[in-house]
Scaffold this active site. Structure first.
Site, mmCIF file in Angstrom:
data_model
loop_
_atom_site.group_PDB
_atom_site.id
_atom_site.type_symbol
_atom_site.label_atom_id
_atom_site.label_comp_id
_atom_site.label_asym_id
_atom_site.label_seq_id
_atom_site.Cartn_x
_atom_site.Cartn_y
_atom_site.Cartn_z
ATOM 1 N N CYS A 74 0.726 -1.357 0.117
ATOM 2 C CA CYS A 74 -0.157 -0.160 0.024
ATOM 3 C C CYS A 74 0.698 1.145 -0.011
ATOM 4 O O CYS A 74 0.520 2.387 -0.705
ATOM 5 C CB CYS A 74 -1.074 -0.013 1.267
ATOM 6 S SG CYS A 74 -1.937 -1.545 1.282
ATOM 7 N N ASP A 94 -21.943 10.762 -13.158
ATOM 8 C CA ASP A 94 -23.426 10.766 -12.930
ATOM 9 C C ASP A 94 -23.392 9.571 -11.438
ATOM 10 O O ASP A 94 -24.536 9.077 -11.098
ATOM 11 C CB ASP A 94 -24.084 9.812 -13.847
ATOM 12 C CG ASP A 94 -23.355 8.606 -14.202
ATOM 13 O OD1 ASP A 94 -22.461 7.956 -13.705
ATOM 14 O OD2 ASP A 94 -23.636 7.781 -15.152
HETATM 15 C C1 BEZ Z 1 0.839 -4.731 2.053
HETATM 16 O O1 BEZ Z 1 0.179 -3.537 1.756
HETATM 17 O O2 BEZ Z 1 1.884 -4.963 1.771
HETATM 18 C C2 BEZ Z 1 -0.082 -5.751 2.594
HETATM 19 C C3 BEZ Z 1 -0.993 -5.412 3.090
HETATM 20 C C4 BEZ Z 1 -2.037 -6.625 3.814
HETATM 21 C C5 BEZ Z 1 -1.514 -7.869 3.703
HETATM 22 C C6 BEZ Z 1 -0.387 -8.312 3.167
HETATM 23 C C7 BEZ Z 1 0.291 -7.024 2.463
#
Ligand code: BEZ
Length: 220
Positions: free
Chosen positions: A43, A136
């Site tokens: 992330c 929309d």
């Molecule tokens: C990640 O963002 O690396 C991750 C998030 C949740 C589980 C495994 C990896």
């Protein structure tokens, strides 16, 4: 939620203050990307990419929202890591709101979390979704990936381009299409649209002789 469904409005706390979805979207496009939780490696790379490449989205009239499932305080700490990963000033705000959905209510409302995971402790492992919402407020395209797989942002941008092409002209795009002049002319496209958007239309003659596969060049 499935393609074409109305995306429900909601109010959320974000790193940039309170956000109301419909008010935020107004009459442009919106991409909401969910993340299982704070301080997670995949992330962090995705959110950092969205910071660096924000112009790719604003150029397409797409507003970004990120959402993950922890408290606002933890998200504010995480923003420093995201900036540091980009070798930027850690005190900079993100150029998009990051929703802190610690109750997972919004994630559940947007079908980004398996219902069974809503009240499970730990990371929301089913929540690596991307929802493209039209002006929309309807769902135009969505992607779902496992938590351990980073998304291909080039593909998300390409999908935005094809969806917006169809929205603007009624035309379709062929396999592996990238923005270019060659487009598919659906046989059902009204003649006035063909006239407005297509030149050099060519029907591909196939054994069925049904004339359903037609290519053309985009006029502008
Ligand atoms: C990640 O963002 O690396 C991750 C998030 C949740 C589980 C495994 C990896």
């Amino acid at each position: 939620m499935l393609l074409g469904d109305q995306v429900p409005d909601f109010t959320a706390e974000t790193t940039e203050g309170t956000l109301q979805l419909y008010d935020y979207i107004k009459d442009v496009w919106c991409l909401i990307m969910s993340h299982p939780g704070v301080f997670t490696p995949v992330c962090t790379t995705e959110l950092a990419y969205m910071v660096k490449e924000i112009k790719q989205f604003t150029d397409r009239n797409v507003k970004l929202i990120a959402i993950s499932f922890d408290t606002k305080e933890k998200h504010i700490q995480w923003v420093k890591d995201i900036n540091a990963f980009n070798k930027e000033d850690t005190s900079k705000p993100l150029p998009y709101p990051l929703i802190a959905d610690s109750t997972r209510d919004i994630g559940a409302k947007l079908d980004m979390i398996r219902p069974a995971d809503k009240s499970q402790p730990g990371l929301a492992l089913t929540a690596r979704h991307a929802l493209l919402i039209g002006p929309d407020k309807k769902l135009k395209c969505y992607f779902v990936y496992p938590a351990t797989s980073g998304r291909n942002m080039d593909e998300i941008l390409r999908a935005i381009d094809t969806v917006q092409l169809t929205h603007r002209t009624g035309l379709s795009s062929e396999v592996n299409w990238k923005p270019c002049k060659r487009i598919i002319v659906p046989a059902s496209l009204p003649p006035e649209k063909v006239q407005e958007f297509v030149k050099n239309r060519k029907v591909v003659d196939l054994p069925s002789h049904q004339n359903y596969l037609q290519f053309g060049e985009l006029k502008n």
